[in-house]
Scaffold this motif. Structure first.
Motif, PDB file in Angstrom:
ATOM      1  N   VAL A 115     -32.112  11.858 -26.389  1.00 23.68           N
ATOM      2  CA  VAL A 115     -32.347  11.519 -24.994  1.00 23.68           C
ATOM      3  C   VAL A 115     -31.262  10.574 -24.473  1.00 23.68           C
ATOM      4  N   PHE A 116     -30.755   9.690 -25.312  1.00 23.62           N
ATOM      5  CA  PHE A 116     -29.658   8.823 -24.882  1.00 23.62           C
ATOM      6  C   PHE A 116     -28.353   9.602 -24.782  1.00 23.62           C
ATOM      7  N   ALA A 117     -28.152  10.562 -25.655  1.00 27.86           N
ATOM      8  CA  ALA A 117     -26.918  11.354 -25.609  1.00 27.86           C
ATOM      9  C   ALA A 117     -26.819  12.145 -24.309  1.00 27.86           C
ATOM     10  N   VAL A 118     -27.925  12.733 -23.882  1.00 29.09           N
ATOM     11  CA  VAL A 118     -27.914  13.546 -22.666  1.00 29.09           C
ATOM     12  C   VAL A 118     -27.951  12.685 -21.413  1.00 29.09           C
ATOM     13  N   ASN A 119     -28.797  11.666 -21.404  1.00 28.58           N
ATOM     14  CA  ASN A 119     -29.055  10.910 -20.171  1.00 28.58           C
ATOM     15  C   ASN A 119     -28.078   9.774 -19.919  1.00 28.58           C
ATOM     16  N   VAL A 120     -27.410   9.288 -20.968  1.00 22.60           N
ATOM     17  CA  VAL A 120     -26.510   8.141 -20.801  1.00 22.60           C
ATOM     18  C   VAL A 120     -25.085   8.465 -21.249  1.00 22.60           C
ATOM     19  N   ARG A 121     -24.942   8.943 -22.490  1.00 24.83           N
ATOM     20  CA  ARG A 121     -23.593   9.189 -22.987  1.00 24.83           C
ATOM     21  C   ARG A 121     -22.878  10.258 -22.171  1.00 24.83           C
ATOM     22  N   ALA A 122     -23.571  11.343 -21.854  1.00 18.91           N
ATOM     23  CA  ALA A 122     -22.919  12.422 -21.102  1.00 18.91           C
ATOM     24  C   ALA A 122     -22.415  11.949 -19.736  1.00 18.91           C
ATOM     25  N   PRO A 123     -23.242  11.268 -18.905  1.00 15.20           N
ATOM     26  CA  PRO A 123     -22.706  10.775 -17.629  1.00 15.20           C
ATOM     27  C   PRO A 123     -21.505   9.843 -17.795  1.00 15.20           C
ATOM     28  N   PHE A 124     -21.562   8.978 -18.819  1.00 22.36           N
ATOM     29  CA  PHE A 124     -20.443   8.070 -19.070  1.00 22.36           C
ATOM     30  C   PHE A 124     -19.151   8.850 -19.260  1.00 22.36           C
ATOM     31  N   PHE A 125     -19.181   9.840 -20.138  1.00 24.69           N
ATOM     32  CA  PHE A 125     -17.952  10.563 -20.442  1.00 24.69           C
ATOM     33  C   PHE A 125     -17.608  11.603 -19.387  1.00 24.69           C
ATOM     34  N   VAL A 126     -18.583  12.085 -18.621  1.00 27.48           N
ATOM     35  CA  VAL A 126     -18.261  12.948 -17.482  1.00 27.48           C
ATOM     36  C   VAL A 126     -17.377  12.184 -16.502  1.00 27.48           C
ATOM     37  N   VAL A 127     -17.720  10.922 -16.262  1.00 26.10           N
ATOM     38  CA  VAL A 127     -16.907  10.108 -15.354  1.00 26.10           C
ATOM     39  C   VAL A 127     -15.582   9.741 -16.008  1.00 26.10           C
ATOM     40  N   GLN A 128     -15.612   9.351 -17.260  1.00 25.46           N
ATOM     41  CA  GLN A 128     -14.361   8.990 -17.935  1.00 25.46           C
ATOM     42  C   GLN A 128     -13.363  10.145 -17.905  1.00 25.46           C
ATOM     43  N   GLU A 129     -13.836  11.340 -18.235  1.00 25.54           N
ATOM     44  CA  GLU A 129     -12.950  12.510 -18.255  1.00 25.54           C
ATOM     45  C   GLU A 129     -12.495  12.903 -16.847  1.00 25.54           C
ATOM     46  N   ALA A 130     -13.220  12.431 -15.830  1.00 26.04           N
ATOM     47  CA  ALA A 130     -12.886  12.792 -14.450  1.00 26.04           C
ATOM     48  C   ALA A 130     -11.889  11.842 -13.806  1.00 26.04           C
ATOM     49  N   LEU A 131     -11.540  10.755 -14.475  1.00 25.69           N
ATOM     50  CA  LEU A 131     -10.751   9.707 -13.821  1.00 25.69           C
ATOM     51  C   LEU A 131      -9.460  10.235 -13.206  1.00 25.69           C
ATOM     52  N   GLY A 132      -8.808  11.173 -13.873  1.00 27.08           N
ATOM     53  CA  GLY A 132      -7.578  11.731 -13.321  1.00 27.08           C
ATOM     54  C   GLY A 132      -7.810  12.824 -12.299  1.00 27.08           C
ATOM     55  N   ARG A 133      -9.036  13.237 -12.144  1.00 29.68           N
ATOM     56  CA  ARG A 133      -9.383  14.316 -11.217  1.00 29.68           C
ATOM     57  C   ARG A 133     -10.103  13.799  -9.976  1.00 29.68           C
ATOM     58  N   LEU A 134     -10.800  12.688 -10.118  1.00 26.55           N
ATOM     59  CA  LEU A 134     -11.609  12.134  -9.031  1.00 26.55           C
ATOM     60  C   LEU A 134     -10.700  11.493  -7.990  1.00 26.55           C
ATOM     61  N   ARG A 135     -10.789  11.985  -6.788  1.00 25.11           N
ATOM     62  CA  ARG A 135      -9.906  11.509  -5.729  1.00 25.11           C
ATOM     63  C   ARG A 135     -10.285  10.096  -5.276  1.00 25.11           C
ATOM     64  N   ASP A 136      -9.294   9.339  -4.842  1.00 25.40           N
ATOM     65  CA  ASP A 136      -9.570   8.030  -4.245  1.00 25.40           C
ATOM     66  C   ASP A 136     -10.499   8.218  -3.051  1.00 25.40           C
ATOM     67  N   GLY A 137     -11.432   7.291  -2.888  1.00 27.97           N
ATOM     68  CA  GLY A 137     -12.414   7.425  -1.822  1.00 27.97           C
ATOM     69  C   GLY A 137     -13.571   8.331  -2.195  1.00 27.97           C
ATOM     70  N   GLY A 138     -13.634   8.727  -3.468  1.00 25.44           N
ATOM     71  CA  GLY A 138     -14.684   9.645  -3.907  1.00 25.44           C
ATOM     72  C   GLY A 138     -16.025   8.965  -4.103  1.00 25.44           C
ATOM     73  N   ARG A 139     -16.963   9.743  -4.624  1.00 26.01           N
ATOM     74  CA  ARG A 139     -18.334   9.274  -4.810  1.00 26.01           C
ATOM     75  C   ARG A 139     -18.831   9.679  -6.194  1.00 26.01           C
ATOM     76  N   VAL A 140     -19.502   8.738  -6.863  1.00 26.76           N
ATOM     77  CA  VAL A 140     -20.242   9.039  -8.074  1.00 26.76           C
ATOM     78  C   VAL A 140     -21.688   8.642  -7.818  1.00 26.76           C
ATOM     79  N   ILE A 141     -22.594   9.575  -8.037  1.00 25.68           N
ATOM     80  CA  ILE A 141     -24.016   9.338  -7.786  1.00 25.68           C
ATOM     81  C   ILE A 141     -24.789   9.718  -9.037  1.00 25.68           C
ATOM     82  N   ASN A 142     -25.468   8.749  -9.620  1.00 28.09           N
ATOM     83  CA  ASN A 142     -26.252   8.961 -10.828  1.00 28.09           C
ATOM     84  C   ASN A 142     -27.722   9.078 -10.469  1.00 28.09           C
ATOM     85  N   VAL A 143     -28.362  10.127 -10.945  1.00 33.31           N
ATOM     86  CA  VAL A 143     -29.794  10.301 -10.682  1.00 33.31           C
ATOM     87  C   VAL A 143     -30.576   9.563 -11.757  1.00 33.31           C
ATOM     88  N   SER A 144     -31.170   8.471 -11.357  1.00 32.07           N
ATOM     89  CA  SER A 144     -31.914   7.596 -12.251  1.00 32.07           C
ATOM     90  C   SER A 144     -33.401   7.940 -12.155  1.00 32.07           C
TER      91      SER A 144
END
Length: 246
Positions: free
Chosen positions: A108-137
């Protein structure tokens, strides 16, 4: 230039409503699904029929390398970067304290926490300035619910991730926020909620507004946070429980 949005877990329920709403707002939406390819195709079809543009990608979260694999598949679509990331994919774990296994806890931690963390980390070079990250808590992050305590702990961790990402990415004009739903009428809750008037009445009574949430209620909040109107909101947890626990 049109914007691109990634919605994880976007084939059903809240994720589907979010994908459809962002597409209606003019974004090209890439949604992910775990196993239900038919629902993913249906969601893409609904968006296309309404005049939008969408793609579906299978993403098996909870394993090492899952985020990198997702972005490799995303890049193969030929899209130029991403403007909005909605980390919606997650799993529940209705297991009380005395019965939680180490394997279940890790999953449950791998899917709900680790995955969002690395989805954002891997996106750093793709995510445009002024972008949005929204986490469903979840409202479970602020309410004591021992019957789902491991799940609630993952959402508390996700909110902490939101806070820190907002600080880390703020210099690029990127906002990061959490949306915390309460009980929502989705397929996940269908077994105990639908067709059970007593359960429905009890669930509705927990909200100050006297009803159970709908996926669209949450999608509208996400759409606001994804919009320019929310440019001055970051690092926050937006309660979308309908006033549960007031």
């Amino acid at each position: 230039m049109s914007k691109n949005a990634l919605v994880t877990g976007g084939s059903r329920g809240i994720g589907r409503a979010v994908a459809e709403r962002l597409a209606a707002d003019g974004m090209t939406v890439v949604l992910t699904y775990a196993n239900d390819a038919a629902s993913a195709r249906e969601t893409v079809g609904r968006i296309t029929a309404a005049g939008g543009t969408a793609h579906a990608l299978r993403a098996d979260f909870g394993r090492h390398g899952d985020a990198a694999a997702l972005w490799t598949a995303y890049d193969a679509l030929g899209l130029d970067g991403v403007d909005v990331i909605v980390n919606n994919a997650g799993i529940g774990m209705p297991v009380p304290l005395g019965k939680v296994t180490e394997e279940e806890f890790d999953r449950v931690f791998a899917v709900n926490v680790r995955a969002p963390f690395f989805v954002v980390q891997e996106a750093l070079g793709r995510l445009r300035d002024g972008g949005r990250v929204i986490n469903v808590s979840s409202g479970a992050a602020r309410l004591a619910m021992p019957e789902i305590l491991a799940y609630g702990a993952t959402k508390g961790a996700l909110d902490t991730l939101t806070l820190n990402l907002a600080k880390a990415l703020g210099g690029r004009g990127i906002t990061v926020n959490s949306v915390a739903p309460g009980i929502v009428d989705t397929d996940v809750n269908a077994d105990w909620l639908r067709g059970n008037p007593e359960a429905l009445a009890h669930a509705a009574s927990l909200s100050a507004l006297g009803r159970v949430g709908e996926p669209g209620d949450i999608a509208d909040v996400v759409a606001f946070l994804a919009s320019d109107a929310a440019r001055w909101v970051t690092g926050r947890v937006v309660d979308a429980t309908g006033g549960s626990g007031l």
